[in-house]
Design a protein around this motif. Structure first.
Motif, short mmCIF file in Angstrom:
data_model
loop_
_atom_site.label_atom_id
_atom_site.label_comp_id
_atom_site.label_asym_id
_atom_site.label_seq_id
_atom_site.Cartn_x
_atom_site.Cartn_y
_atom_site.Cartn_z
N ILE A 1 0.86 -1.18 0.00
CA ILE A 1 0.00 0.00 0.00
C ILE A 1 0.90 1.23 0.00
CG2 ILE A 1 -1.70 1.30 1.34
CD1 ILE A 1 -2.74 -1.37 2.36
N THR A 2 0.53 2.20 -0.82
CA THR A 2 1.28 3.45 -0.88
C THR A 2 0.33 4.63 -0.68
OG1 THR A 2 2.86 4.75 -2.16
CG2 THR A 2 1.10 3.69 -3.39
N THR A 3 0.85 5.68 -0.07
CA THR A 3 0.05 6.91 0.04
C THR A 3 0.09 7.63 -1.29
OG1 THR A 3 1.95 8.15 0.85
CG2 THR A 3 0.49 7.17 2.51
N CYS A 4 -0.85 8.52 -1.48
CA CYS A 4 -0.96 9.26 -2.75
C CYS A 4 -0.32 10.64 -2.62
CB CYS A 4 -2.42 9.34 -3.16
SG CYS A 4 -3.15 7.75 -3.49
N THR A 5 0.96 10.66 -2.30
CA THR A 5 1.67 11.94 -2.19
C THR A 5 2.45 12.26 -3.45
OG1 THR A 5 3.47 10.79 -1.08
CG2 THR A 5 1.84 11.87 0.33
N LYS A 6 2.85 11.26 -4.21
CA LYS A 6 3.62 11.49 -5.44
C LYS A 6 2.81 11.13 -6.69
CE LYS A 6 7.99 11.40 -3.36
NZ LYS A 6 8.37 12.71 -3.07
N VAL A 7 1.60 10.66 -6.48
CA VAL A 7 0.75 10.20 -7.57
C VAL A 7 -0.70 10.31 -7.12
CG1 VAL A 7 0.88 7.80 -6.78
CG2 VAL A 7 0.33 8.26 -9.14
N ASP A 8 -1.61 10.55 -8.05
CA ASP A 8 -3.04 10.46 -7.77
C ASP A 8 -3.55 9.21 -8.46
OD1 ASP A 8 -2.95 12.86 -6.43
OD2 ASP A 8 -4.36 13.90 -7.76
N GLY A 9 -4.53 8.56 -7.86
CA GLY A 9 -5.18 7.42 -8.48
C GLY A 9 -6.61 7.79 -8.82
N VAL A 10 -7.02 7.41 -10.03
CA VAL A 10 -8.39 7.65 -10.46
C VAL A 10 -8.99 6.28 -10.77
CG1 VAL A 10 -9.86 8.77 -12.17
CG2 VAL A 10 -7.75 9.90 -11.41
N THR A 11 -9.94 5.87 -9.94
CA THR A 11 -10.54 4.54 -10.05
C THR A 11 -11.91 4.63 -10.71
OG1 THR A 11 -9.34 3.82 -8.09
CG2 THR A 11 -11.26 2.52 -8.71
N LEU A 12 -12.13 3.74 -11.67
CA LEU A 12 -13.41 3.68 -12.36
C LEU A 12 -13.76 2.23 -12.68
CD1 LEU A 12 -12.77 5.05 -15.95
CD2 LEU A 12 -11.03 5.04 -14.24
N PRO A 13 -15.00 1.96 -13.10
CA PRO A 13 -15.37 0.59 -13.42
C PRO A 13 -14.39 -0.02 -14.43
CG PRO A 13 -17.32 1.97 -13.37
CD PRO A 13 -16.13 2.89 -13.26
N SER B 1 -6.12 11.01 -3.60
CA SER B 1 -5.13 12.07 -3.70
C SER B 1 -4.73 12.55 -2.31
CB SER B 1 -5.72 13.24 -4.50
OG SER B 1 -4.79 14.28 -4.65
N GLY B 2 -3.46 12.83 -2.13
CA GLY B 2 -2.98 13.41 -0.87
C GLY B 2 -2.50 12.38 0.13
N PRO B 3 -1.90 12.85 1.22
CA PRO B 3 -1.27 11.96 2.20
C PRO B 3 -2.24 11.06 2.96
CG PRO B 3 -1.26 14.22 3.00
CD PRO B 3 -1.74 14.26 1.57
N ASP B 4 -3.52 11.40 3.00
CA ASP B 4 -4.49 10.55 3.69
C ASP B 4 -5.11 9.50 2.77
OD1 ASP B 4 -4.11 11.88 6.09
OD2 ASP B 4 -5.66 13.37 5.64
N ALA B 5 -4.83 9.59 1.49
CA ALA B 5 -5.34 8.61 0.52
C ALA B 5 -4.28 7.55 0.26
CB ALA B 5 -5.71 9.31 -0.78
N TRP B 6 -4.72 6.38 -0.18
CA TRP B 6 -3.76 5.30 -0.42
C TRP B 6 -4.24 4.44 -1.60
CZ3 TRP B 6 -5.88 0.46 -0.01
CH2 TRP B 6 -7.06 0.36 0.72
#
Length: 132
Positions: A19-31, A81-86
């Motif tokens: 698991i990684t935090t989203c500090t260097k990347v954003d993840g966009v999840t879709l179907p 997105s951000g340090p609280d997201a993973w």
């Protein structure tokens, strides 16, 4: 941890995850189907976008840090997105790379993906059930 140790841990603990935090990347999840349709469009336009999938349920595209929110409202997406997201990464249980990241190509800004996502959503509307 050296890569050899990671392999040892995963061999010893098959249910282990990364698991990684989203500090260097954003993840966009879709179907899943919509995400793969979008990936085909992006590939055709030469927009390199790392993508991971989970159990044919969803696809997560990796975009430049701080830009994922630009896709909110364009489709049924969840933005990480951000340090609280993973994000869970392969080889976590059920996760695999559709398009792995590389050090040689920068992550795209989500704004570059938006028109292609909107196109994939329009395609899905014409084929209900196929891309949702």
């Amino acid at each position: 941890m050296p890569p050899s140790d990671v392999t040892t841990v995963f061999n010893a603990e098959p249910g282990a995850g990364i698991i990684t935090t989203c500090t260097k990347v954003d993840g966009v999840t879709l179907p899943h189907a919509l995400g793969l349709a979008l990936m085909l469009i992006l590939d055709r336009h030469g927009i390199y976008t790392p993508c991971l999938t989970a159990d044919h349920a969803y696809a997560t595209l990796l975009v430049a840090s701080g830009t994922g929110h630009r896709l909110a409202g364009a489709a049924p997406v969840s933005v990480h997105s951000g340090p609280d997201a993973w994000l869970a990464l392969p080889p976590s249980n059920g996760m695999r790379w559709d398009t792995p990241p590389t050090l040689h190509a920068p992550l795209p800004d989500a704004e570059a993906i938006r028109p292609h996502l909107e196109r994939a959503v329009r395609m899905a509307a014409r084929c209900p059930g196929d891309l949702s």
